[in-house]
Structures are given as structure tokens and as C-alpha cells.
Design a protein around this motif. Sequence first.
Motif, mmCIF file in Angstrom:
data_model
loop_
_atom_site.group_PDB
_atom_site.id
_atom_site.type_symbol
_atom_site.label_atom_id
_atom_site.label_comp_id
_atom_site.label_asym_id
_atom_site.label_seq_id
_atom_site.Cartn_x
_atom_site.Cartn_y
_atom_site.Cartn_z
ATOM 1 N N THR A 34 1.812 59.733 139.855
ATOM 2 C CA THR A 34 3.212 60.076 139.548
ATOM 3 C C THR A 34 3.586 59.784 138.104
ATOM 4 N N SER A 35 2.661 59.280 137.294
ATOM 5 C CA SER A 35 2.973 58.890 135.917
ATOM 6 C C SER A 35 1.995 59.545 134.958
ATOM 7 N N PRO A 36 2.382 59.739 133.712
ATOM 8 C CA PRO A 36 1.462 60.310 132.715
ATOM 9 C C PRO A 36 0.248 59.405 132.505
ATOM 10 N N SER A 37 -0.925 60.003 132.443
ATOM 11 C CA SER A 37 -2.140 59.221 132.258
ATOM 12 C C SER A 37 -2.156 58.528 130.900
ATOM 13 N N GLU A 38 -1.539 59.144 129.891
ATOM 14 C CA GLU A 38 -1.495 58.515 128.565
ATOM 15 C C GLU A 38 -0.704 57.214 128.602
ATOM 16 N N TRP A 39 0.382 57.202 129.399
ATOM 17 C CA TRP A 39 1.201 55.994 129.528
ATOM 18 C C TRP A 39 0.415 54.865 130.186
ATOM 19 N N MET A 40 -0.336 55.186 131.240
ATOM 20 C CA MET A 40 -1.134 54.166 131.918
ATOM 21 C C MET A 40 -2.271 53.678 131.032
ATOM 22 N N GLN A 41 -2.868 54.593 130.283
ATOM 23 C CA GLN A 41 -3.935 54.206 129.365
ATOM 24 C C GLN A 41 -3.404 53.292 128.270
ATOM 25 N N GLU A 42 -2.185 53.573 127.789
ATOM 26 C CA GLU A 42 -1.586 52.744 126.752
ATOM 27 C C GLU A 42 -1.322 51.333 127.259
ATOM 28 N N ILE A 43 -0.801 51.215 128.482
ATOM 29 C CA ILE A 43 -0.556 49.885 129.063
ATOM 30 C C ILE A 43 -1.873 49.134 129.246
ATOM 31 N N TYR A 44 -2.895 49.848 129.719
ATOM 32 C CA TYR A 44 -4.207 49.231 129.954
ATOM 33 C C TYR A 44 -4.773 48.651 128.658
ATOM 34 N N LYS A 45 -4.596 49.377 127.548
ATOM 35 C CA LYS A 45 -5.125 48.901 126.268
ATOM 36 C C LYS A 45 -4.221 47.853 125.633
ATOM 37 N N ARG A 46 -2.899 48.024 125.766
ATOM 38 C CA ARG A 46 -1.964 47.100 125.123
ATOM 39 C C ARG A 46 -2.140 45.680 125.637
ATOM 40 N N TRP A 47 -2.313 45.534 126.937
ATOM 41 C CA TRP A 47 -2.439 44.213 127.541
ATOM 42 C C TRP A 47 -3.888 43.763 127.686
ATOM 43 N N HIS A 48 -4.822 44.517 127.111
ATOM 44 C CA HIS A 48 -6.247 44.138 127.075
ATOM 45 C C HIS A 48 -6.791 43.844 128.476
ATOM 46 N N PHE A 49 -6.467 44.718 129.413
ATOM 47 C CA PHE A 49 -6.911 44.489 130.790
ATOM 48 C C PHE A 49 -8.425 44.595 130.924
ATOM 49 N N ALA A 50 -9.078 45.374 130.072
ATOM 50 C CA ALA A 50 -10.540 45.437 130.106
ATOM 51 C C ALA A 50 -11.139 44.068 129.788
ATOM 52 N N THR A 51 -10.536 43.377 128.827
ATOM 53 C CA THR A 51 -11.009 42.033 128.488
ATOM 54 C C THR A 51 -10.742 41.053 129.620
ATOM 55 N N TRP A 52 -9.538 41.147 130.215
ATOM 56 C CA TRP A 52 -9.217 40.252 131.338
ATOM 57 C C TRP A 52 -10.159 40.465 132.513
ATOM 58 N N GLU A 53 -10.569 41.708 132.730
ATOM 59 C CA GLU A 53 -11.509 41.983 133.823
ATOM 60 C C GLU A 53 -12.829 41.264 133.590
ATOM 61 N N LYS A 54 -13.335 41.324 132.352
ATOM 62 C CA LYS A 54 -14.601 40.666 132.034
ATOM 63 C C LYS A 54 -14.458 39.153 132.093
ATOM 64 N N VAL A 55 -13.317 38.643 131.621
ATOM 65 C CA VAL A 55 -13.086 37.200 131.663
ATOM 66 C C VAL A 55 -13.041 36.708 133.111
ATOM 67 N N SER A 56 -12.410 37.485 133.991
ATOM 68 C CA SER A 56 -12.292 37.070 135.396
ATOM 69 C C SER A 56 -13.658 36.943 136.061
ATOM 70 N N ILE A 57 -14.561 37.888 135.775
ATOM 71 C CA ILE A 57 -15.878 37.806 136.418
ATOM 72 C C ILE A 57 -16.696 36.657 135.840
ATOM 73 N N LEU A 58 -16.544 36.378 134.540
ATOM 74 C CA LEU A 58 -17.269 35.262 133.948
ATOM 75 C C LEU A 58 -16.787 33.927 134.520
ATOM 76 N N ILE A 59 -15.472 33.778 134.654
ATOM 77 C CA ILE A 59 -14.937 32.553 135.248
ATOM 78 C C ILE A 59 -15.382 32.429 136.699
ATOM 79 N N PHE A 60 -15.371 33.563 137.435
ATOM 80 C CA PHE A 60 -15.804 33.537 138.836
ATOM 81 C C PHE A 60 -17.247 33.065 138.936
ATOM 82 N N ILE A 61 -18.125 33.637 138.118
ATOM 83 C CA ILE A 61 -19.535 33.247 138.186
ATOM 84 C C ILE A 61 -19.695 31.781 137.798
#
Length: 220
Positions: free
Chosen positions: A138-165
Motif C-alpha cells: 500500500t506504500s511507495p517502494s521508494e519510501w520504504m527503501q528510504e526508511i530502510y536505509k535512513r535507519w540502517h536496518f541492514a546494519t542492525w540485522e547483521k548486528v542482531s545475528i552477531l549478538i545472537f551467535i
Amino acid sequence: MKWVYIAAGIALFVKMLLIPNPALNVSDTSIVELVVQDSGVPNAVSGIIFRNRLYDTIFEVVVFTISILGAYFLLANEKPSTNIYQFTDQPSIVLARLGATIAALVSIELAIRGHLSPGGGFAAGVAGGTAIGLVAITSPSEWMQEIYKRWHFATWEKVSILIFIGLAVITLSGLELPHGELGALVSGGVIPLLNILVAAKVALGSWAVILLFIRYRGLL
């Protein structure tokens, strides 16, 4: 060589027929009660996943990470989709976003209280990914991509798995946090933290895959 395989198969079949499995010598206490006592959480499933078979759970999280990397690799050479169709009628948008709100709240509940009631990190992550998917249609893909990059969610995903391990390795080495009072929100040692980390990993990984497929394959 095939005769070796046939002989091994026959030997295994004979073993299953003639050699009984040893009887498990346990007391009157049920297996579920033993798991609850050992893990310190009322949800025996969480106790098994994040304690009794934590070694397997580590590789399940790693496999999920590899699958996300595989999606990036397979779609790397494709051209982005030029036509991305989304819901435009207002009733569908309202229903999808209402469903996303409910799914997000369920995700938070399952992540925080998954060690006390049915739920847990994987279920919470799936609910979070569902919420993200409903917003995506229901939302523009560019808007979701911008939020994903602005808050560095890709980095948080990697950090979460490293902390989990890291926490999982510490737990497997025999070091544990105090279990606390059985049934309390802060109880079960490291299990609630592992629940939250897995939920974050699965939800953020789902977000990355959703954005990837929308970009290269379109929404529908």
C-alpha cells in the motif's frame, strides 16, 4: 559400490526389526516439566529451541541469513521492474494497514513474552515480516527503501545475528544468567534476549527480501 549401499540398507532394516530401542529411564516427572525446570521458562518449546537444542537454532538463523544473501546474488544481474502495481482503492489500503498494525503488535507481544506463552522469536519475526509486507503493498517502494536505509536496518540485522551467535556460544560454554522467578517477564536467563534478537533478525531480513523482490519482480 551399489552392493555396499544395498547391504547397508538391509543391515539397517534388520537392526530396526530385531534390536529394540533402549527404554528411557525417567522418574514420574514428565519431560515437559523437566524442560521447564531446566530452562526456567513456562514455554517448554522456547526452552528446547534456545537451550536444549541451541546448537541447531544457531544454524537455523545462519541458514536464514544465507537465503537472504542468495536472493541478493540471484537477482543481482536482473533489471529493476518498471511497473510496480499496488493497491489503490481506499478500503483495501485501510484493511491492509489495519492488518499491519495488528501484526506489528502481535510481533512485539510474541518477542517480549514468547518465553512465557506460545510464541517466540521466529513467530514474532514472521508476524513482523507480515506487517512489513502489508505496508509494502500500500506504500511507495521508494519510501520504504528510504526508511530502510535512513535507519540502517541492514546494519542492525547483521548486528542482531552477531549478538545472537555471541550469546549462544556463551550459553553453550556453560555460562548462564540467573533464571529468576518462573513466570516473571524477566526470567529464563538469556532466553528472552535470544527471542528478541531472532525476532529482529527475521523481521528485518524479511523487509530486505520484500524490498528486493518488489524492486526486481514487481509487487504482483
